[in-house]
Design an enzyme around this catalytic site. Sequence first.
Site, mmCIF file in Angstrom:
data_model
loop_
_atom_site.group_PDB
_atom_site.id
_atom_site.type_symbol
_atom_site.label_atom_id
_atom_site.label_comp_id
_atom_site.label_asym_id
_atom_site.label_seq_id
_atom_site.Cartn_x
_atom_site.Cartn_y
_atom_site.Cartn_z
ATOM 1 N N SER A 574 0.843 -1.189 0.000
ATOM 2 C CA SER A 574 0.000 0.000 0.000
ATOM 3 C C SER A 574 0.885 1.247 0.000
ATOM 4 O O SER A 574 1.638 1.448 -0.955
ATOM 5 C CB SER A 574 -0.949 -0.046 1.202
ATOM 6 O OG SER A 574 -1.977 0.875 1.019
ATOM 7 N N ASP A 656 -8.893 -5.514 -5.502
ATOM 8 C CA ASP A 656 -8.341 -4.376 -4.776
ATOM 9 C C ASP A 656 -8.920 -3.095 -5.365
ATOM 10 O O ASP A 656 -8.459 -2.611 -6.389
ATOM 11 C CB ASP A 656 -6.811 -4.377 -4.883
ATOM 12 C CG ASP A 656 -6.190 -3.264 -4.049
ATOM 13 O OD1 ASP A 656 -6.945 -2.496 -3.422
ATOM 14 O OD2 ASP A 656 -4.953 -3.175 -4.028
ATOM 15 N N HIS A 688 -7.139 -5.729 -1.212
ATOM 16 C CA HIS A 688 -5.903 -5.015 -0.879
ATOM 17 C C HIS A 688 -4.995 -5.889 0.002
ATOM 18 O O HIS A 688 -3.811 -5.628 0.134
ATOM 19 C CB HIS A 688 -6.295 -3.727 -0.153
ATOM 20 C CG HIS A 688 -5.283 -2.624 -0.212
ATOM 21 N ND1 HIS A 688 -4.647 -2.230 -1.372
ATOM 22 C CD2 HIS A 688 -4.772 -1.821 0.762
ATOM 23 C CE1 HIS A 688 -3.808 -1.232 -1.096
ATOM 24 N NE2 HIS A 688 -3.871 -0.973 0.189
#
Length: 732
Positions: A574, A656, A688
């Site tokens: 991320s 995601d 994610h």
Amino acid sequence: MRCRSIVLACLASAATAVASHLTPLALLEAPRPGDALASPDGRQAVIAVAEHNVKRGSGGSSIWSVAVPAAGHGAAASKGAVEVVRNASAALWLSNTTLVTLRGATLYAKSSLRSNWADAGFKGVRIGALPVEPTSWRVLLHDHGATIVFSAAVYDDGDLRNVESYESSAEGQEWEHAKIYETTFVRHWDKWLRPGKRTQLFAIDLKKRGKGRKERWSLAGKERPLMKGTGLEAPVAPFGDEKDYSLGLAPDGTAYAAFTAKDPSVNPAWHTRQQIYTVPLAGTSQPQQISRGGLGATSSPAISPCGSKVAYLQMARDGFEADVRRVKVTTLASNETVTLLGAWDRSPAQVAWSADGHTLLVVVEEYEQEKLLSLPLAELFSPEAQAGETLVPLVRDGGVSSVQPLQDGRTLLTRSSLRGPTEVYTASAGEDPVQLTDFKGASRALAGVDLGPLPRRFNYVGMEGREAYGWTVPPPGYSEDKTYPLLTLIHGGPEGAWTNSWSTRWNPSVFAAAGFFVITLDPAGSTGFGQKYQEGILGAWSTRAFFDIRAGVRHILDTHPNLDPERVVAAGASFGGYMINLINGRNQDQLFKGLVCHDGVFSTLSTWYSTDELYFPEFEFGGVPWEARDAYLAASPEQYTDRWATPQLTIAGGKDFRLPESEGLSVFNVLQRRGVPSKLLYFPDENHWVMKPRNSLVWHREVLAWLLKYSNATAPAAGEDHAPAAAGLTFQ
Ligand SMILES: *[C@@H]1O[C@H](CO)[C@@H](O)[C@H](O)[C@H]1NC(C)=O
Ligand SMILES: *[C@@H]1O[C@H](CO)[C@@H](O)[C@H](O)[C@H]1NC(C)=O
Ligand SMILES: *[C@@H]1O[C@H](CO)[C@@H](O)[C@H](O)[C@H]1NC(C)=O
Ligand SMILES: *[C@@H]1O[C@H](CO)[C@@H](O)[C@H](O)[C@H]1NC(C)=O
């Protein structure tokens, strides 16, 4: 766990000779305990524990029960949990001795007074069925029985029975193939949102007959929608659960709920605003908003023991998901709200009332620990109390997850650490927490696992001479006389931190067990060091955080001459994946020899254009792209692709919707087109995060193999002092 513990005692002594290390398989098959819940008299507690068998692809959750020894009776009294219900993911107390569990939508009661209490195969006596399987639930006990409040997704008519029939109708089915929207916020986290469908709260009564062993429970009447026609949604997606609502009895005996919900007057794609509402469980009137003033998110509503007040957390700024959370208490009768700890430079994560209502309990992240503190309510508005100086620590280290005050003044809590998964404890001021369970000790997966030397926190000098922070996690068998490759792990957020808690994703010990000296860095933007440090990241992704990461690596190499500066690698997800992509364009000195990017930002601009929560990049970069374009571009890894040269593994998920797969594909295209050694790992079914154990095993295999290859390390071979890092990586 009593029976299993005996067997494991022998295994553990045999295992000391050939200590094994934390393989990915062991990590994934280790127990995953959830939140603990004490009976009303505080004499027993239950906890759901999930476990997976990765090879068989099976898994499930059981309810375990543990006796809570009387205050002063110490740890020796217990540490024995028994499995009381198999294949149930949650249990609540209906009385001091009766549990209610859910299997799908069906409710079962089981009594600890019966001889088959510890027969996990006997699921109990059927009470009845809810109209659908709920997404969360709580129970309120009262004189004439109990009321269950549960959440489930429903359309505007508020009728749970219509959901399935509508969705299987021709009109409902069309949506599966052709989605039409007139308002943005069309998908969230990993789901496309069905217009008009919201998770809402419902109440249903349970009636009790008999006492003791003869206690019997049944459903009384139909469920009552509590939020019908309001446009409100609770719990708040995607991570909301029963901590988003609280149940209580008002001084006049009215049963009610206090809950947090997104403010329906603003678009949730670019607003974080949430309000706190109260609603009677009788379903006779609409929810009433009780929060005022704050424009940001609210969380952790908690009704006081006497029912007259609601405590909650509230952020001041709209759009800023990492704003400081302030403790608020609203007195319902007078409609007055006060702010507690208003000058405290910490952002609590949870708030709860002590059983006597004289103290608030606060869970807060501070210097890489998730602590439990108590706030005496006697003297609230002195400057000392507002600055947090009157807080009393109950738990100073580890990662506290759930807290429940007991009648006798102690607190039941769950806590994990970098050394092991969640366990149940009691805590009181001035004493060390007392551990009640030993799921780790009784776990087959973790039996005899040597986690290596204790992780240590360190400080170093970051950008602008500021202090910056991190942990060292040395490999098992670590010796200063041996050389090691260095792995740097970078967290997401950027407003997040590496804390002293256990995780099945990015557990530093699993990387250390593969032979790396691991550092986890908390650069500018990280949480738990005060709001100034955290907000130092705004508009400074590619400056402060980037500099702090490199300075952290340099600091560790300077202070550890046995770490090989030619064998440094890094990985992150991320925001951590963003940082990996940025590093690849700014690695001219080749500090890093290999990189792993999991679901990271490639272009800050394309991220705004495709992400679900628009407020996030807008707050980080100071506006929408057409107004703050330069700020987006200055931070964008895409600006430096002409210099990408470091071998990189890139991972993306098909579900995601936070950083859609096109970010990962873009990264891979650049690396391939430039002839940089590179690999793409794509999970069509993951969001994610990689959640499915089998996929996680593949993830660990590929990530570790890449990091080992580019740090010129080989996985320690079987039979050696080092455990076979690769042994847990394949299905044999
Ligand atoms: C649980 O036990 C306590 C103490 O014995 C008693 O005061 C309380 O009423 C009981 N609660 C319920 C729900 O039965
Ligand atoms: C576990 O419970 C679910 C319902 O929640 C049911 O479908 C499944 O068959 C159960 N499994 C076992 C092994 O009992
Ligand atoms: C509480 O006070 C606010 C103003 O601060 C007002 O708007 C609201 O209507 C009041 N609510 C009740 C229930 O009196
Ligand atoms: C890594 O291995 C390669 C190939 O065996 C070798 O050429 C290189 O010098 C090694 N680098 C380090 C830092 O050990």
